[in-house]
Every structure is written in C-alpha cells, then in structure tokens.
Design an enzyme around this catalytic site. Structure first.
Site, PDB file in Angstrom:
ATOM      1  N   LYS A   1     -35.576  47.760 -97.499  1.00 48.42           N
ATOM      2  CA  LYS A   1     -36.030  46.378 -97.301  1.00 48.42           C
ATOM      3  C   LYS A   1     -37.219  46.224 -96.347  1.00 48.42           C
ATOM      4  CE  LYS A   1     -31.732  43.914 -98.265  1.00 48.42           C
ATOM      5  NZ  LYS A   1     -30.871  42.803 -97.833  1.00 48.42           N
TER       6      LYS A   1
ATOM      7  N   ASP B   1     -32.406  36.494 -99.197  1.00 48.99           N
ATOM      8  CA  ASP B   1     -31.168  36.644 -98.414  1.00 48.99           C
ATOM      9  C   ASP B   1     -30.909  35.396 -97.561  1.00 48.99           C
ATOM     10  OD1 ASP B   1     -30.367  39.164 -99.291  1.00 48.99           O
ATOM     11  OD2 ASP B   1     -31.606  40.203 -97.812  1.00 48.99           O
TER      12      ASP B   1
ATOM     13  N   LEU C   1     -23.376  45.223-106.931  1.00 51.42           N
ATOM     14  CA  LEU C   1     -22.849  44.245-107.893  1.00 51.42           C
ATOM     15  C   LEU C   1     -23.994  43.487-108.566  1.00 51.42           C
ATOM     16  CD1 LEU C   1     -19.984  43.071-105.538  1.00 51.42           C
ATOM     17  CD2 LEU C   1     -19.707  44.417-107.633  1.00 51.42           C
TER      18      LEU C   1
ATOM     19  N   THR D   1     -32.752  46.936-101.623  1.00 48.13           N
ATOM     20  CA  THR D   1     -31.637  46.975-100.679  1.00 48.13           C
ATOM     21  C   THR D   1     -31.786  48.140 -99.712  1.00 48.13           C
ATOM     22  OG1 THR D   1     -29.235  46.751-100.487  1.00 48.13           O
ATOM     23  CG2 THR D   1     -30.009  48.223-102.236  1.00 48.13           C
TER      24      THR D   1
END
Ligand code: ATR
Length: 275
Positions: A73, A109, A25, A69
């Site tokens: 990572k 994050d 997204l 992602t």
C-alpha cells in the site's frame, strides 16, 4: 436466475496485489458484483510484493484495476502517475485505476470506515471520537473522521507514534491506557488486539467501553472480538470489521466501473467467505 458472463476475448481483468493474498475476500466480492451487473470482467488474486513489476504488468496487459494490500500500500504510491488527496495524506493507496495506461491511485479504506459509521445513523461532524492505534489503518480512519469534521483523539501503546500522527493530522493524542478514561461518542479499534493470535484480549477494559456510545472494530477475524462482546453486553451500538471491508470494496467497484455497487450481492459473497 443470474446469467454468468462467459469469459471471452473481451473480458477485462482486475485483481488484488499483496503478499500473502490467498486469504483475501476481495475476489469473491468483486466477481460476484461483476457477474450480478453482467460486466464482462474477472478479478484475480496476484501474490506479489514486487510493485514496479505489478505496475508494468498493469500497463502491458491492460489490467484495468488493482486493489492493493499489505505490504504494497505504501510502496506503490511513488510508482503511480496520479494520486488524490486521500492517498497523499494517508500515504497509502489501496485502489488503482488504469486509464489508458495512466495509473491513478485512490484510497477507499477511509471511506469504508466512514460509511460503516454513517450507516449506524450518527452525524460525524462535531462528534467526539477516539482511535485506538497509530498504524496504517489508524491513518485512514483518522483521515476520514477529520474529513467529516469529527474531533479525533489517537490513543496508542507507543505514545510517540500517536504524538507524531496527531501532529501530522492536527488532532489530539494520548496513551492507550488513557482511552479508558476518555468519554466520547465513538471508539474505533485499529490495533491488532482481538485478532486471531490475540483473540482473547481487548484493547480496553470492560469498564472503559462504557464511556463510549458506538464501538467499531476493524478486526474481522474473529467477527465478534472481545471488545465488541464487552460493548454489546453494555448495550452499545457495535460495528464489526466486515463493514469497513464491504464498503471499501463497494467504493472500489464504483471507482472502476462508474456504476453503483450491488451491496446485497457483495455482502453475501463476503459473509460466505468468512464462514
Ligand atoms: P495496520 O496497518 O493494520 O494499522 P500497523 O501499522 O502494524 O498495522 O499498526 C498496528 C497498530 O496496532 C499499532 O498502533 C500498534 O501499536 P504500537 O505502535 O505501539 O506498536 C498496535 N498494536 C499491535 N499490537 C498491540 C498490542 N499487543 N497492544 C496494543 N497495541 C498493539
């Protein structure tokens, strides 16, 4: 009316690197933000797990920023020129900025999770918190909570992993079943229990949920997990997984552009994407 910037020879490129990445997204959120702020930039999804190539492409094509992602990572960290304290401690990087060929890594994050909690009005300093899970997401949440001087207990199915993480971070640990008995201000689920294929399950029981005041789930598919349903029924404050996603993306936008991220616009793009 928002004027959409035309793509031209000055358009700056950003993107996300991961595999799989087509469900992401992030392109919707970041492109909406660029357009709203009239920044001549585009953000694309690059499906790759080849971190060395992704880094050389970034330098060669002058791609200004990456979101990073799964599964990249951790693997990307040793390839970067500079990393901050968050990346070093969490051991994972989700954001890269290309500063004239120097690749600088940070991790937003943890900030996404902390902002989601702080927006609920709680003071994290001294708060008693329990994290369910001891994987990569738990590391980011634990880092953030400890940065804010909260008291942290990590509860995990595999006790040794909880113990290892607790030892490394200097906090408490217990088994997942112990989370039922602990009384604390905040419970954060970072396990995959509640996610799509385990969507009929909660990592702790209905009764266990009653021992906490604020319940946050980082799972966002489905938006209302069984855990959050239990929490709502018990009259608790609930925070769904979209918030961490939104606030980590806003922090990325600000890190790259130096401008305040348009929260409403990014939230709308995100909510539209999960429908
Ligand atoms: P992430 O990067 O999203 O944190 P991860 O590193 O794979 O993902 O970690 C997944 C976490 O969910 C782990 O803490 C895992 O527990 P174990 O260490 O015992 O494997 C937890 N988890 C996954 N499935 C679970 C299940 N069915 N019940 C309880 N915990 C589960």
């Amino acid at each position: 009316m928002t004027r959409i910037h035309l793509i031209d020879a000055h358009t700056v490129l950003y993107g996300i690197i991961g595999k799989p990445v087509r469900h992401s997204l992030s392109p919707a959120m970041h492109n909406a933000a660029f357009q709203h702020e009239k920044i001549n930039a585009v953000y694309l999804a690059f499906e790759t797990d080849d971190c060395p190539q992704a880094c050389s492409s970034m330098r060669c094509l002058d791609i200004k920023g990456y979101s990073v992602t799964i599964p990249n990572k951790e693997d990307i960290v040793p390839l970067l020129d500079k990393t901050d304290h968050a990346v070093q401690k969490i051991g994972a990087c989700n954001t890269i900025k290309n500063v004239n060929g120097t690749l600088v890594g940070t991790n937003t994050d943890w900030l996404g999770a902390i902002t989601a909690l702080e927006k609920s009005g709680i003071t994290l300093k001294g708060a008693k918190t329990v994290i369910l899970g001891a994987g990569g997401s738990a590391r980011a949440v634990a880092y953030g909570l400890l940065e804010r001087e909260a008291k942290v207990t990590i509860c995990n199915r595999t006790l040794e992993k909880a113990q290892q993480l607790a030892l490394e971070f200097g906090c408490e640990y217990a088994s997942l079943s112990e989370a039922e008995k602990i009384h604390a201000d905040i419970l954060v689920n970072t396990t995959s229990v509640g996610m799509a294929n385990l969507s009929d399950k909660s990592p702790i029981s209905k009764k266990g949920v009653e021992n906490y005041q604020i319940i946050m789930d980082i799972v966002y598919n489905p938006l209302e997990t069984v855990l959050l349903r239990y929490a709502k029924a018990a009259g608790k404050i609930t925070i769904n997984g979209l918030y961490m996603l939104l606030y980590q993306a806003m922090a990325q936008f600000e890190y790259w552009t130096g401008q305040k991220a348009p929260e409403k616009i990014m939230r709308k793009a995100l909510e539209y994407g999960v429908q």
